[in-house]
Design an enzyme around this catalytic site. Structure first.
Site, mmCIF file in Angstrom:
data_model
loop_
_atom_site.group_PDB
_atom_site.id
_atom_site.type_symbol
_atom_site.label_atom_id
_atom_site.label_comp_id
_atom_site.label_asym_id
_atom_site.label_seq_id
_atom_site.Cartn_x
_atom_site.Cartn_y
_atom_site.Cartn_z
ATOM 1 N N LYS A 59 0.825 -1.222 0.000
ATOM 2 C CA LYS A 59 0.000 0.000 0.000
ATOM 3 C C LYS A 59 0.852 1.262 0.000
ATOM 4 C CE LYS A 59 -2.292 -0.416 3.885
ATOM 5 N NZ LYS A 59 -1.813 -1.688 4.404
ATOM 6 N N ARG A 67 -9.282 1.915 8.563
ATOM 7 C CA ARG A 67 -8.916 0.545 8.901
ATOM 8 C C ARG A 67 -10.033 -0.154 9.669
ATOM 9 N NH1 ARG A 67 -2.955 1.408 8.923
ATOM 10 N NH2 ARG A 67 -1.905 -0.586 8.917
ATOM 11 N N ARG A 86 11.426 -6.066 4.620
ATOM 12 C CA ARG A 86 10.911 -4.703 4.452
ATOM 13 C C ARG A 86 11.772 -3.677 5.195
ATOM 14 N NH1 ARG A 86 4.714 -2.749 4.579
ATOM 15 N NH2 ARG A 86 4.886 -2.405 6.813
ATOM 16 N N ARG A 90 11.183 -1.642 10.710
ATOM 17 C CA ARG A 90 10.297 -1.136 11.750
ATOM 18 C C ARG A 90 10.083 -2.183 12.833
ATOM 19 N NH1 ARG A 90 5.436 1.057 8.185
ATOM 20 N NH2 ARG A 90 4.381 -0.352 9.613
ATOM 21 N N ARG A 113 -0.751 -8.357 13.517
ATOM 22 C CA ARG A 113 -1.293 -7.331 12.601
ATOM 23 C C ARG A 113 -2.179 -7.982 11.534
ATOM 24 N NH1 ARG A 113 3.574 -4.024 10.440
ATOM 25 N NH2 ARG A 113 2.003 -2.587 9.714
#
Ligand code: AMP
Length: 213
Positions: free
Chosen positions: A13, A88, A127, A160, A171
């Site tokens: 995203k 969300r 990531r 992160r 998540r």
């Protein structure tokens, strides 16, 4: 043009939201980035958000909705925006719809980037995110030109804290429970564009731009 990005954490995203924002010359608004900037700045909002973010939970709607509605009321948003990470939850989507309707306005497109959970968990380990502009990369699939450095602003890239494996699983669970229902919400609104997010970032972008017309 007012565009919403949907999809699981790690679906791409952020990368595509930045691409779309550039293409249409509209701001990219990431609620995650706003929370991270507040954490960095040591604000009350940041302190509140951190306790939820660190365990892979959503920051409560009471905090998030007001913050986002304030942001889209700013002058740079008058020609539209790409929302990355908002809404969300269904109450967030309803609040946005209501706030826009009060001004005779509406969201134009909701782009859902579809990626299976197994692919997400594989992706998350590689990531990296920019500490300054929020640009996101992947060491294998979407590497920066120079290792560890953001192409966009030259700042340092980091993993992160919420990309740790156990947090990623939490998540994903949160996504399926609270965020996935938004796909039907925007399907019913007649503005959903579904895109196969397992393709290369370039192909995902061209599919999105084709769908947005
Ligand atoms: P992101 O950078 O979009 O993956 O967001 C990172 C984290 O920020 C999420 O896991 C949530 O804890 C929090 N967050 C971001 N956007 C929202 C939102 N719209 N509602 C609630 N929490 C959010």
């Amino acid at each position: 043009m007012k565009i919403i990005m949907l999809g699981a954490p790690g679906a791409g995203k952020g990368t595509q939201a930045l691409n779309i924002a550039k293409e249409y010359n509209i701001p990219h608004i990431s609620t995650g980035d706003i929370f991270r900037a507040n954490i960095k700045g040591g604000t009350e909002l940041g302190k509140k958000a951190k306790e939820y973010m660190d365990r892979g939970a959503l920051v409560p709607d009471e905090v998030t909705i007001g913050m986002l509605l304030d942001r889209i009321a700013e002058a740079d948003c008058k020609n539209g925006y790409v929302l990355d990470g908002f809404p969300r939850t269904i109450p967030q989507a309803e609040s946005l719809k209501k706030a826009l309707a009060e001004k005779g306005d509406k969201v134009d497109f909701a782009v859902d980037i579809e990626v299976p959970d197994e692919v997400i968990t594989d992706r998350m380990s590689g990531r990296r995110a920019c500490t300054k502009c929020g640009g996101t990369y992947h060491i294998a699939f979407n590497p920066p030109k120079k290792e560890g450095i953001c192409d966009n602003c030259g700042s340092e890239l980091v993993q992160r804290a919420d990309d740790k494996p156990e947090t990623v699983l939490e998540r994903l669970r949160t996504y399926h429970e609270l965020t996935q229902p938004l796909i039907d919400f925007y399907k019913n609104e007649g503005i959903l564009c579904e895109v196969d997010g397992t393709q290369s970032p370039g192909k995902v972008l061209s599919d999105i731009l084709k769908a947005l017309g």
